[in-house]
Design a protein around this motif. Sequence first.
Motif, PDB file in Angstrom:
ATOM      1  N   ILE A  34       8.907   0.285  10.015  1.00 16.42           N
ATOM      2  CA  ILE A  34       7.986   0.057   8.907  1.00 16.42           C
ATOM      3  C   ILE A  34       7.058   1.263   8.777  1.00 16.42           C
ATOM      4  O   ILE A  34       6.535   1.775   9.766  1.00 16.42           O
ATOM      5  N   PHE A  35       6.871   1.729   7.541  1.00 14.79           N
ATOM      6  CA  PHE A  35       6.001   2.864   7.266  1.00 14.79           C
ATOM      7  C   PHE A  35       4.898   2.448   6.294  1.00 14.79           C
ATOM      8  O   PHE A  35       5.033   1.453   5.564  1.00 14.79           O
ATOM      9  N   ALA A  36       3.821   3.222   6.269  1.00 14.42           N
ATOM     10  CA  ALA A  36       2.726   2.940   5.334  1.00 14.42           C
ATOM     11  C   ALA A  36       3.181   3.051   3.895  1.00 14.42           C
ATOM     12  O   ALA A  36       2.654   2.371   2.997  1.00 14.42           O
ATOM     13  N   THR A  37       4.192   3.899   3.645  1.00 13.24           N
ATOM     14  CA  THR A  37       4.694   4.057   2.277  1.00 13.24           C
ATOM     15  C   THR A  37       5.313   2.779   1.736  1.00 13.24           C
ATOM     16  O   THR A  37       5.430   2.609   0.517  1.00 13.24           O
ATOM     17  N   ASP A  38       5.712   1.875   2.633  1.00 13.51           N
ATOM     18  CA  ASP A  38       6.301   0.612   2.190  1.00 13.51           C
ATOM     19  C   ASP A  38       5.280  -0.264   1.463  1.00 13.51           C
ATOM     20  O   ASP A  38       5.657  -1.248   0.818  1.00 13.51           O
ATOM     21  N   PHE A  39       3.995   0.083   1.567  1.00 13.35           N
ATOM     22  CA  PHE A  39       2.951  -0.724   0.948  1.00 13.35           C
ATOM     23  C   PHE A  39       2.217   0.037  -0.158  1.00 13.35           C
ATOM     24  O   PHE A  39       1.229  -0.463  -0.698  1.00 13.35           O
ATOM     25  N   CYS A  40       2.704   1.226  -0.518  1.00 15.40           N
ATOM     26  CA  CYS A  40       1.958   2.047  -1.475  1.00 15.40           C
ATOM     27  C   CYS A  40       2.003   1.489  -2.895  1.00 15.40           C
ATOM     28  O   CYS A  40       1.206   1.889  -3.750  1.00 15.40           O
ATOM     29  N   ASP A  41       2.935   0.562  -3.179  1.00 22.81           N
ATOM     30  CA  ASP A  41       2.975  -0.056  -4.506  1.00 22.81           C
ATOM     31  C   ASP A  41       1.856  -1.066  -4.695  1.00 22.81           C
ATOM     32  O   ASP A  41       1.562  -1.470  -5.820  1.00 22.81           O
ATOM     33  N   LEU A  42       1.252  -1.486  -3.568  1.00 24.16           N
ATOM     34  CA  LEU A  42       0.174  -2.482  -3.642  1.00 24.16           C
ATOM     35  C   LEU A  42      -1.151  -1.737  -3.800  1.00 24.16           C
ATOM     36  O   LEU A  42      -1.909  -1.520  -2.851  1.00 24.16           O
ATOM     37  N   THR A  43      -1.431  -1.358  -5.002  1.00 24.89           N
ATOM     38  CA  THR A  43      -2.571  -0.470  -5.259  1.00 24.89           C
ATOM     39  C   THR A  43      -3.921  -1.140  -5.058  1.00 24.89           C
ATOM     40  O   THR A  43      -4.943  -0.448  -4.972  1.00 24.89           O
ATOM     41  N   ASN A  44      -3.932  -2.487  -4.991  1.00 22.91           N
ATOM     42  CA  ASN A  44      -5.192  -3.205  -4.790  1.00 22.91           C
ATOM     43  C   ASN A  44      -5.318  -3.795  -3.378  1.00 22.91           C
ATOM     44  O   ASN A  44      -6.229  -4.575  -3.100  1.00 22.91           O
ATOM     45  N   LEU A  45      -4.407  -3.400  -2.490  1.00 25.02           N
ATOM     46  CA  LEU A  45      -4.371  -3.993  -1.150  1.00 25.02           C
ATOM     47  C   LEU A  45      -5.637  -3.646  -0.366  1.00 25.02           C
ATOM     48  O   LEU A  45      -5.987  -2.473  -0.204  1.00 25.02           O
ATOM     49  N   GLU A  46      -6.322  -4.673   0.115  1.00 21.77           N
ATOM     50  CA  GLU A  46      -7.551  -4.483   0.877  1.00 21.77           C
ATOM     51  C   GLU A  46      -7.394  -4.880   2.349  1.00 21.77           C
ATOM     52  O   GLU A  46      -8.041  -4.300   3.221  1.00 21.77           O
ATOM     53  N   VAL A  47      -6.543  -5.876   2.612  1.00 20.88           N
ATOM     54  CA  VAL A  47      -6.347  -6.357   3.982  1.00 20.88           C
ATOM     55  C   VAL A  47      -4.869  -6.257   4.329  1.00 20.88           C
ATOM     56  O   VAL A  47      -4.016  -6.827   3.639  1.00 20.88           O
ATOM     57  N   LEU A  48      -4.543  -5.538   5.407  1.00 23.24           N
ATOM     58  CA  LEU A  48      -3.179  -5.439   5.905  1.00 23.24           C
ATOM     59  C   LEU A  48      -3.187  -5.782   7.387  1.00 23.24           C
ATOM     60  O   LEU A  48      -3.777  -5.071   8.207  1.00 23.24           O
ATOM     61  N   ASP A  49      -2.527  -6.880   7.726  1.00 19.08           N
ATOM     62  CA  ASP A  49      -2.501  -7.382   9.107  1.00 19.08           C
ATOM     63  C   ASP A  49      -1.069  -7.313   9.634  1.00 19.08           C
ATOM     64  O   ASP A  49      -0.191  -8.057   9.188  1.00 19.08           O
ATOM     65  N   LEU A  50      -0.828  -6.404  10.590  1.00 18.33           N
ATOM     66  CA  LEU A  50       0.489  -6.236  11.214  1.00 18.33           C
ATOM     67  C   LEU A  50       0.425  -6.510  12.722  1.00 18.33           C
ATOM     68  O   LEU A  50       1.300  -6.086  13.476  1.00 18.33           O
ATOM     69  N   GLU A  51      -0.589  -7.216  13.160  1.00 20.36           N
ATOM     70  CA  GLU A  51      -0.805  -7.430  14.592  1.00 20.36           C
ATOM     71  C   GLU A  51       0.427  -8.018  15.277  1.00 20.36           C
ATOM     72  O   GLU A  51       1.074  -8.934  14.755  1.00 20.36           O
ATOM     73  N   PHE A  52       0.744  -7.462  16.467  1.00 16.37           N
ATOM     74  CA  PHE A  52       1.796  -7.977  17.351  1.00 16.37           C
ATOM     75  C   PHE A  52       3.158  -8.053  16.667  1.00 16.37           C
ATOM     76  O   PHE A  52       3.959  -8.944  16.952  1.00 16.37           O
ATOM     77  N   SER A  53       3.417  -7.147  15.763  1.00 14.03           N
ATOM     78  CA  SER A  53       4.729  -7.047  15.127  1.00 14.03           C
ATOM     79  C   SER A  53       5.515  -5.910  15.768  1.00 14.03           C
ATOM     80  O   SER A  53       4.955  -4.998  16.378  1.00 14.03           O
ATOM     81  N   THR A  54       6.818  -5.949  15.623  1.00 13.05           N
ATOM     82  CA  THR A  54       7.685  -4.935  16.235  1.00 13.05           C
ATOM     83  C   THR A  54       8.100  -3.887  15.214  1.00 13.05           C
ATOM     84  O   THR A  54       7.962  -4.064  14.004  1.00 13.05           O
ATOM     85  N   ASN A  55       8.630  -2.784  15.744  1.00 12.72           N
ATOM     86  CA  ASN A  55       9.126  -1.665  14.943  1.00 12.72           C
ATOM     87  C   ASN A  55       8.034  -1.017  14.093  1.00 12.72           C
ATOM     88  O   ASN A  55       8.297  -0.507  13.005  1.00 12.72           O
ATOM     89  N   ILE A  56       6.799  -1.089  14.595  1.00 11.85           N
ATOM     90  CA  ILE A  56       5.721  -0.299  14.017  1.00 11.85           C
ATOM     91  C   ILE A  56       5.554   0.914  14.936  1.00 11.85           C
ATOM     92  O   ILE A  56       5.189   0.765  16.106  1.00 11.85           O
ATOM     93  N   VAL A  57       5.847   2.098  14.465  1.00 18.07           N
ATOM     94  CA  VAL A  57       5.779   3.297  15.289  1.00 18.07           C
ATOM     95  C   VAL A  57       4.676   4.204  14.764  1.00 18.07           C
ATOM     96  O   VAL A  57       4.095   3.963  13.691  1.00 18.07           O
ATOM     97  N   ASN A  58       4.391   5.287  15.522  1.00 14.41           N
ATOM     98  CA  ASN A  58       3.258   6.122  15.119  1.00 14.41           C
ATOM     99  C   ASN A  58       3.493   6.850  13.792  1.00 14.41           C
ATOM    100  O   ASN A  58       2.544   7.255  13.121  1.00 14.41           O
ATOM    101  N   GLU A  59       4.775   7.009  13.401  1.00 20.42           N
ATOM    102  CA  GLU A  59       5.053   7.601  12.090  1.00 20.42           C
ATOM    103  C   GLU A  59       4.512   6.758  10.947  1.00 20.42           C
ATOM    104  O   GLU A  59       4.348   7.236   9.816  1.00 20.42           O
TER     105      GLU A  59
END
Length: 711
Positions: free
Chosen positions: A30-55
């Motif tokens: 998962i990358f930050a670009t996967d959420f770039c269409d959500l132009t009004n996004l204020e809260v993003l919670d990915l806690e304790f999820s897998t396949n989140i890497v430093n990229e």
Amino acid sequence: MDGNMLRKSIRPFSSIRELYLSNNQFNGTIFATDFCDLTNLEVLDLEFSTNIVNEFFKSIGLLTSLKFLYVRGCRITHTLPAAEWYKLKKLEELDLSENKFEGSLPSSFCNMTSLRKLQLFGSNNFTGSFSSNIASFTSLEYIDFEGNHFEFPISLTPFSNNSHIKFIYGNGNKLILDLPLTMQTWVPKFQLDTLHLSSSTMTKSLPLPNFLLYQKQLTDLDLSGVKMEVGFPNWLLENNTRMLNLALRSCSFKGTLDLQLNHFPNMETRYGIYSNISSLRVLDISNNHFMGKLPSGWSKNFPILVAIFMSNNKFEGSIPSDFVELENLIYLDLSENKLSGSVPSFITYAPRFIQLKNNELSSLPKRMFHENSSIVMLDLSYNHIRSGIQEMIQDLNETCLNFLLLGGNHFTGQIPKELCQLRNISILDLSHNNFYGPIPSCLGKLPFENDPNTLIQLLDGFYVVAPINPNSQSNTNGNLYNTIKKGSLLFAKEEATFTTKKSSYTYKGSILAYMTGIDLSYNNLDGNIPSELGNLTKIRAMNLSYNNLRGKIPTTFSNLAHIESLDLSFNNLYGSVPPELNILSSLEVFSVAHNNLSGSLPEWKGQFLTFDARSYEGNPFLCGPPLPKSCNPFILPNGSYIEDDDYDHSNNMYIFWVSFGVSFTSVLLVIAIILYINPYWRRVWFYYIELIITNCYYFIEDHMCKFPINI
């Protein structure tokens, strides 16, 4: 779900403001670009999820509308990328805790001017200085970087332009010394509520930071481990009258402890928690170099104290009587000092945990506890107390005492049977005293069994909650403090030192809740070991060594199903080691050395395979593995037998001589039979015998003539 599928699935919801995807197992990265269409996004919670890497963070600057980003516990490794963090001007909360980041923070991790809460604690391993990063977060109120390896200036100069910071948690990092001029001249703009900077410092000694002189609202201060080598800072308590928790252990403070209690105005009411320093709930100044007498006046100035930790100093003199008037006190730890005189009477109020071990106390009061006392632990071990314990035990009969540690004193008399009324006792240590007489058989009726769930609640710490100001900004900012403030609680663990498995172990917190044991070693106890002790089926350690006990080892000890250490050495026990003991599957240490035991040892199997000859030494009449002596002596033809301890050597010699005699006799018989049956061989035999005799005669005569004979 991979990144592409995620992006497609959320694209129709471009106006969404809050997205909670915690505890997911993404198939792809998962990358930050996967959420770039959500132009009004204020809260993003990915806690304790897998396949989140430093990229993921390389394109984090695209999410400019974010206010809250939670990426806690995603096991992200390596360094934090040098992304466009400074574009996140609206970000208020950022949680990167409990990952596996390493290295220093990138220089671009800055200028998030709306950031109010930053969490980097947990299993991360950030290093280096991050002063310049913090200095740019001018709205920061709460920061937690505990457990990393940051280099952090003790002067707190990175917050010099911050007037909002209230909560700083930096335990376990490396404090560094600023330039002396900086420390002396800088005046802070902030007023802290909580400061935790306990650390093993890089320098030998650090001065007490100057900014603390200007703090008036501290409720929780922990500078443990910061070597300061100065006297106690009384002004900390004078200036911060709402202080709840003060932890200054292992700071190398020296001199006498002068809290200047008499310098403060008298309180108008006993519970006036806002008068001067009366709101203090926890005081921890253990492991310092304080000396002299303990100050008095505690109940007058600290009426709501919950815990006092002053262990491992050099305090001397008697214990002030007003310690026992603190009716809210739960923990009292004055161990490892040089306190003398009598143990105070706790008949009015008694803490749950009383630690007075390793002092020079010499006597007990006539009445020590009230029958309704809530005491859980009493540790008076290794003092100089000379008396009996019967009266004290009578006072404790109706209590819920779990841990009684009296070892290493000079207690005398018989072990009182009143001990058998302590129905909740789980650890009993009476070792290294002068008790005599028999072991009360009624001890076998005690369960020596804990209710871990109940005890863990008592042993795993307690919480001290600070009152939250309803008018403070932190109380009005919804998500920022939606639970209890971390800075308002104290975590404390009680401990007990108990000898088992031939060593002394310190059991702490919840581990202590699972330990059970009885230690009566190094006394003058005599008589038989009560068979009733075999009823202690839940006990884990029993030490009866170094006494004058006699009789046989009870066969009921085979019922000690949870026993891990059983020491009966250095007594006068006789008889055999019960063979039933080899069913004890939890037994790790076993010793019956230096008694008068005899006979064969239990079958060498199970846990008994792990015990060597040292467990049985000093018993010359024991035999069988692992001892070298056999339990089957060799019977001689005349009906006598060889003793076991000479068996191996004597057996070999006996076999040699018997074999030689049988062989010699057999040869003579064969020769005689042949000569009797065959006349030819008989003539030949005698011919050669006569020839040998003749040759020997002339040989001797010829050689004797060479030596002159003097008459």
